[in-house]
Write an enzyme that holds these catalytic residues in place. Structure first.
Site, mmCIF file in Angstrom:
data_model
loop_
_atom_site.group_PDB
_atom_site.id
_atom_site.type_symbol
_atom_site.label_atom_id
_atom_site.label_comp_id
_atom_site.label_asym_id
_atom_site.label_seq_id
_atom_site.Cartn_x
_atom_site.Cartn_y
_atom_site.Cartn_z
ATOM 1 C CG ASP A 89 -1.801 1.255 1.288
ATOM 2 O OD1 ASP A 89 -2.976 1.113 0.482
ATOM 3 O OD2 ASP A 89 -1.926 1.872 2.151
ATOM 4 C CD GLU A 138 -2.199 2.058 -3.502
ATOM 5 O OE1 GLU A 138 -3.353 2.637 -3.493
ATOM 6 O OE2 GLU A 138 -1.771 1.965 -2.360
#
Length: 555
Positions: free
Chosen positions: A213, A276
């Site tokens: 993330d 990401e």
């Protein structure tokens, strides 16, 4: 004029280079105990469905202990399972069952920030300024004679300023997201050591990889200089400033991922990481997937592309070239838990534009047209060399919940902007399994953490199972053909086409996509499958807003 593009290393055998990976958002996939929140036993019970669908791996969004201020992306313990979702034993059982079905499992890792309930942050706010406990986070004195102004002018991605003070505190702490998600200081060696140990904890339990993330946000520019613009994780496809600035894509992140790669390489089984990283241009994204760093990075330029043949071709060409420059595969993704579902985006008057949520006051998508285009886009996506990601429910053609009442919204972006940003709840609604069951079969009772619209009954799995022409059966067939013809490990060649058409060959398969409303002449080739119907009443015609796979003549 035809172009030949070498798209992937056809001698490579690592599974992640060509895998189709299915994103499960745990709280919205399957609920085993009736509390209205999906859980790990629920996911485990549905693994045979995913195996039959034909995907290679499952990516699980966070299930760690968390106060759920941001749906689990505020982690209080990186080595456990939140009781909402089950236990570590449930996680072990999920891993065993998935592997027995031939499915690999990727878990989410959230390294940019912790929860404010993490033991480290609790120790930090209980310790004085300058203490070792505070050094793990980004605490700073305020500006002004009494320190009542934030250390700089950075804004939170979720709205408002990116700095807060703990009650009774004089110092400020940085949070690029919600105030309950304090940013870690990745210059601190203890932070780096801790997360390498977290990687090993989950690798030892058998996970096959990690989705990282905010992978581009861990290192901030020295001195934390002011930045006048709004910090943004996700662009709308037109904003060249997305993820520019001193909080994103700093060179120092790459040393972290080289260290992590060494950890993963010490384990058998081709363990992998996917970033990401909302960065531009593609050459910057390619730096995250150099041979000694991550294995994949999400291709958000593709997600943000409009329903436009020329734009998509430019994105595909640029993506393949950038990835090839470092020997990495490209990933293709149409939707995820942070974006309006592509079935809805493609049904808007400007098809493919990326609104930050849709509510009842906004333009309502043309549901039928959006689904028709989404099915056609799946034909393009799953024909491209590299790896593809599917977001749960897209194989059902599931629409966005565009009329969700504000009283039910939970996204911190909605609340921090006082509703100016609708937020992401509309794409996170629990998916339907059985049309005439309570909660559409999501759980044993009627409870759902977000309400499902009545129209979901039409999209339920039991309504599409073995139904000719259903979106579910279409995905199963396309995934089977992708695997049969080795399209993930192929080579792409463009053929001449009109302005509203894309025609390409990938090995023995010819892909034709008609982006216009009118019918067009179909190039040569025997029909394998069509996005509108498996039948083709006019063998030389392709209808508007549709796609076909043909067998390349002579192959």
């Amino acid at each position: 004029m035809n172009d030949q593009i070498a798209t992937t290393d056809t001698t490579a055998t690592e599974w992640w280079r060509t895998a189709v990976i299915y994103q499960v958002y745990p709280r919205s996939f399957a609920d085993s105990d009736g509390d209205g929140i999906g859980d790990l036993p629920g996911i485990t019970s549905r693994l045979p469905y995913l195996a039959r669908l034909g995907v290679d791996a499952v990516w699980l969004s966070p299930f760690y202990p968390s106060p759920q201020a941001d749906a689990g992306y505020d982690v209080s313990d990186y080595r456990g399972v939140d009781p909402l979702f089950g236990t570590l034993e449930d996680c072990d059982r999920l891993l065993r069952d998935a592997h027995a079905l031939g499915l690999r499992v990727i878990v989410d890792l959230v390294p940019n920030h912790t929860s404010d309930e993490h033991a480290w942050f609790r120790a930090a706010v209980a310790s004085p300024p300058g203490s070792p406990e505070r050094a793990r986070y980004i605490f700073r004195d305020g500006q002004g004679p009494d320190g009542t102004l934030p250390p700089n002018n950075w804004k939170s991605v979720f709205g408002g300023r990116a700095w807060s003070r703990w009650p009774g505190e004089s110092q400020w702490y940085l949070h690029l997201f919600d105030r309950r998600q304090p940013d870690l200081d990745w210059q601190h060696p203890e932070v780096r050591t801790e997360f390498e140990d977290v990687l090993r904890f989950w690798l030892d339990r058998g996970v096959d990889g990690f989705r990282v993330d905010v992978a581009h946000g861990l290192i901030k520019a020295p001195g934390l200089p002011d930045w006048e613009r709004q910090a943004s994780m996700v662009g709308d496809g037109t904003d060249d400033g997305v993820n520019m600035g001193p909080m994103w894509d700093q060179d120092g992140v790459h040393a972290i991922y080289r260290d992590w790669r060494r950890v993963l390489d010490a384990y058998p089984g081709d363990r992998m990481m996917v970033a990401e990283a909302w960065v531009r241009p593609q050459a910057h994204l390619a730096r995250y997937v150099r041979p000694d760093e991550m294995h994949q990075a999400f291709n958000f330029d593709y997600l943000l592309a409009r329903w436009d043949a020329r734009m998509l071709r430019r994105v595909i060409d640029g993506s393949l070239a950038a990835a090839a420059s470092v020997g990495a595969p490209t990933t293709w993704v149409m939707s995820n838990h942070d974006t309006v579902r592509h079935t809805a985006r493609l049904g808007l008057s400007k098809p493919g534009v990326r609104p930050k949520g849709i509510d009842s006051k906004a333009e309502q998508p043309d549901e039928a047209l959006g689904l028709r285009r989404a099915r056609a886009l799946a034909f393009l996506t799953l024909a491209l060399p590299g790896s593809a990601y599917l977001y749960q429910g897209e194989e059902l053609g599931l629409p966005e919940h565009t009329t969700l009442d504000a009283a039910y919204r939970q996204d911190p972006a909605f609340h921090r902007t006082n509703g100016a940003e609708v937020g992401r709840d509309g794409c996170r609604v629990p998916i339907p399994w059985i049309a005439d069951a309570p909660s559409f079969g999501f759980g044993p009772g009627p409870a759902t953490w977000l309400p499902q619209p009545d129209g979901f009954a039409h999209y339920a799995v039991d309504q599409q199972e073995d139904a000719p022409g259903s979106t579910l059966e279409l995905y199963r067939a396309v995934l089977r053909l992708r695997r049969e013809y080795g399209l993930g490990n192929g080579q792409l060649r463009w053929l001449d086409s009109g302005p509203d058409m894309l025609v390409l060959d990938n090995g023995p398969v010819r892909v034709v996509v008609n982006f216009g409303f009118g019918a067009a002449v179909l190039p040569a080739g025997r029909l394998l499958i069509g996005s509108v119907s498996s039948e083709q009443p006019e063998p030389e015609i392709i209808q508007g807003n549709s796609a076909m796979w043909l067998a390349v003549p002579g192959r």
